[in-house]
Design a protein around this motif. Structure first.
Motif, mmCIF file in Angstrom:
data_model
loop_
_atom_site.group_PDB
_atom_site.id
_atom_site.type_symbol
_atom_site.label_atom_id
_atom_site.label_comp_id
_atom_site.label_asym_id
_atom_site.label_seq_id
_atom_site.Cartn_x
_atom_site.Cartn_y
_atom_site.Cartn_z
ATOM 1 N N ASN A 1 1.027 -10.593 -5.869
ATOM 2 C CA ASN A 1 1.697 -11.631 -6.638
ATOM 3 C C ASN A 1 1.340 -11.491 -8.116
ATOM 4 O O ASN A 1 0.174 -11.247 -8.463
ATOM 5 C CB ASN A 1 1.274 -13.020 -6.153
ATOM 6 C CG ASN A 1 1.750 -13.314 -4.740
ATOM 7 O OD1 ASN A 1 2.823 -12.866 -4.337
ATOM 8 N ND2 ASN A 1 0.965 -14.071 -3.996
ATOM 9 N N ASN A 2 2.331 -11.649 -8.970
ATOM 10 C CA ASN A 2 2.087 -11.653 -10.400
ATOM 11 C C ASN A 2 1.686 -13.065 -10.804
ATOM 12 O O ASN A 2 2.513 -13.972 -10.848
ATOM 13 C CB ASN A 2 3.333 -11.211 -11.167
ATOM 14 C CG ASN A 2 3.052 -10.997 -12.648
ATOM 15 O OD1 ASN A 2 1.994 -11.366 -13.149
ATOM 16 N ND2 ASN A 2 4.002 -10.399 -13.336
ATOM 17 N N GLY A 3 0.400 -13.241 -11.066
ATOM 18 C CA GLY A 3 -0.084 -14.528 -11.558
ATOM 19 C C GLY A 3 0.111 -14.589 -13.055
ATOM 20 O O GLY A 3 1.207 -14.403 -13.565
ATOM 21 N N THR B 1 -3.873 -18.102 0.414
ATOM 22 C CA THR B 1 -3.432 -18.427 1.768
ATOM 23 C C THR B 1 -2.810 -17.220 2.456
ATOM 24 O O THR B 1 -3.065 -16.963 3.648
ATOM 25 C CB THR B 1 -2.432 -19.595 1.731
ATOM 26 O OG1 THR B 1 -3.012 -20.692 1.039
ATOM 27 C CG2 THR B 1 -2.073 -20.039 3.142
ATOM 28 N N LEU B 2 -1.998 -16.447 1.730
ATOM 29 C CA LEU B 2 -1.423 -15.236 2.314
ATOM 30 C C LEU B 2 -2.514 -14.237 2.684
ATOM 31 O O LEU B 2 -2.430 -13.569 3.724
ATOM 32 C CB LEU B 2 -0.454 -14.587 1.326
ATOM 33 C CG LEU B 2 0.886 -15.294 1.096
ATOM 34 C CD1 LEU B 2 1.621 -14.651 -0.062
ATOM 35 C CD2 LEU B 2 1.730 -15.265 2.350
ATOM 36 N N SER B 3 -3.527 -14.131 1.849
ATOM 37 C CA SER B 3 -4.642 -13.220 2.138
ATOM 38 C C SER B 3 -5.330 -13.614 3.439
ATOM 39 O O SER B 3 -5.679 -12.763 4.264
ATOM 40 C CB SER B 3 -5.636 -13.235 0.976
ATOM 41 O OG SER B 3 -6.628 -12.258 1.150
ATOM 42 N N ALA C 1 7.692 -13.617 -0.413
ATOM 43 C CA ALA C 1 6.493 -13.352 0.386
ATOM 44 C C ALA C 1 6.764 -13.627 1.862
ATOM 45 O O ALA C 1 6.276 -12.897 2.740
ATOM 46 C CB ALA C 1 5.337 -14.209 -0.105
ATOM 47 N N ARG C 2 7.536 -14.646 2.132
ATOM 48 C CA ARG C 2 7.875 -15.004 3.519
ATOM 49 C C ARG C 2 8.613 -13.865 4.216
ATOM 50 O O ARG C 2 8.313 -13.514 5.368
ATOM 51 C CB ARG C 2 8.726 -16.277 3.500
ATOM 52 C CG ARG C 2 9.139 -16.814 4.855
ATOM 53 C CD ARG C 2 9.801 -18.179 4.675
ATOM 54 N NE ARG C 2 10.242 -18.733 5.945
ATOM 55 C CZ ARG C 2 11.458 -18.603 6.447
ATOM 56 N NH1 ARG C 2 12.388 -17.926 5.759
ATOM 57 N NH2 ARG C 2 11.780 -19.133 7.604
ATOM 58 N N GLN C 3 9.590 -13.285 3.514
ATOM 59 C CA GLN C 3 10.343 -12.184 4.107
ATOM 60 C C GLN C 3 9.485 -10.924 4.230
ATOM 61 O O GLN C 3 9.557 -10.205 5.234
ATOM 62 C CB GLN C 3 11.592 -11.902 3.276
ATOM 63 C CG GLN C 3 12.648 -12.984 3.365
ATOM 64 C CD GLN C 3 13.134 -13.208 4.786
ATOM 65 O OE1 GLN C 3 13.370 -12.265 5.542
ATOM 66 N NE2 GLN C 3 13.250 -14.470 5.173
ATOM 67 N N ALA C 4 8.673 -10.638 3.212
ATOM 68 C CA ALA C 4 7.793 -9.472 3.296
ATOM 69 C C ALA C 4 6.825 -9.614 4.463
ATOM 70 O O ALA C 4 6.618 -8.667 5.232
ATOM 71 C CB ALA C 4 7.029 -9.302 1.981
ATOM 72 N N PHE C 5 6.229 -10.783 4.594
ATOM 73 C CA PHE C 5 5.274 -11.047 5.671
ATOM 74 C C PHE C 5 5.949 -10.851 7.029
ATOM 75 O O PHE C 5 5.375 -10.241 7.946
ATOM 76 C CB PHE C 5 4.749 -12.476 5.534
ATOM 77 C CG PHE C 5 3.477 -12.762 6.278
ATOM 78 C CD1 PHE C 5 2.263 -12.802 5.605
ATOM 79 C CD2 PHE C 5 3.480 -13.027 7.635
ATOM 80 C CE1 PHE C 5 1.082 -13.093 6.267
ATOM 81 C CE2 PHE C 5 2.314 -13.316 8.321
ATOM 82 C CZ PHE C 5 1.092 -13.338 7.634
ATOM 83 N N CYS D 1 -3.195 -9.272 0.680
ATOM 84 C CA CYS D 1 -2.519 -9.941 -0.435
ATOM 85 C C CYS D 1 -3.477 -10.082 -1.598
ATOM 86 O O CYS D 1 -4.618 -10.548 -1.425
ATOM 87 C CB CYS D 1 -1.991 -11.310 -0.021
ATOM 88 S SG CYS D 1 -1.067 -12.131 -1.349
ATOM 89 N N GLY D 2 -3.042 -9.664 -2.776
ATOM 90 C CA GLY D 2 -3.832 -9.796 -3.990
ATOM 91 C C GLY D 2 -2.981 -10.330 -5.120
ATOM 92 O O GLY D 2 -1.767 -10.545 -4.972
#
Length: 242
Positions: A133-135, A162-164, A114-118, A174-175
């Motif tokens: 994200n796969n919960g 938090t990403l959302s 997620a850090r790299q995508a963001f 982000c979902g």
């Protein structure tokens, strides 16, 4: 041309999602440790980009994302899917090494990806993108003997929220998709073990229900977001499981 990176793309839900997005015309970056399995998924697909990578390795994750964006020009979506269950049993029977491995893959791995995508979505032009994200059903209600898996999946929900929030200024949506008993090889093996033990296997559903849901989430404009979606076999014991 829309682009997506899928982690855990060598098998199960990740592989099924990769094939569905390739069929839908997306350029798909395939991340997993097993290069040979990724090559099999990518066979005959000129829009598949094989990115062998351990999601727990910060440098390898950065190189994979940078290489994909260098090749494709941008990143529209990340399906943060890689995960593992770990040792099953009550907490005093769970080896510390197993706990650390599950945390490393399910939580730290998702954080690193997620850090790299963001990073890329924030800086590309036009700005923005989508992270899913796969919960899990276990992000809400645990199965017994699943302390490592359940704890990390609860943490993934915090990561998603938090990403959302942090993504709003940058048009990064982000979902989270919480999946219950999709028929993959892993679930098929669980069913076979249950039958061999004289037990009734849990209800399950076609994995296409999952990939269709992800394609729907991916098709939304960035002004709209599915914050949380639960896709599960209708008769599985989720409601009332606690």
């Amino acid at each position: 041309m829309s682009t997506i990176i899928i982690t855990g793309a060598s098998s199960g839900i990740g592989e099924a999602t990769a094939r569905a997005f390739l069929d839908a015309g997306w350029t798909v970056g395939l991340i997993a440790r097993r290069a040979d399995r990724l090559e099999a998924v990518a066979q005959g697909q000129d829009r598949a980009v094989v990115l062998p990578c351990d999601v727990t390795d910060p440098d390898a994750v950065e190189q994979a994302f940078d290489g994909f964006v260098e090749q494709t020009g941008r990143l529209d979506m990340l399906f943060n899917n890689a995960g593992m269950f770990g040792h099953a049993g009550p907490i005093d029977e769970v080896p510390v090494e197993s706990w650390l491995q599950v945390v490393n893959v399910n939580l730290t791995g998702m954080f690193l990806c997620a850090r790299q995508a963001f990073k890329h979505m924030r800086r590309q032009d036009p700005q923005g993108g989508r992270i899913v994200n796969n919960g899990s059903i276990s992000a809400h209600v645990p199965r017994d003997g699943s302390v490592s898996y359940t704890a990390t999946k609860h943490a993934v929900t915090g990561l998603t929220r938090t990403l959302s929030l942090d993504g709003r200024p940058f048009d990064i949506a982000c979902g989270q998709i919480d999946i219950g008993n999709a028929r993959t090889d892993m679930v098929a093996e669980q069913h076979e073990r249950a039958i061999a033990a004289g037990q009734e296997p849990d209800p399950s559903m076609d994995v296409k229900n999952v990939t269709d849901a992800l394609l729907y989430m991916a098709g939304l404009p960035l002004e709209a977001n599915v914050q949380f979606m639960t896709v599960m076999a209708t008769k599985m014991p989720y409601i009332g499981r606690g």
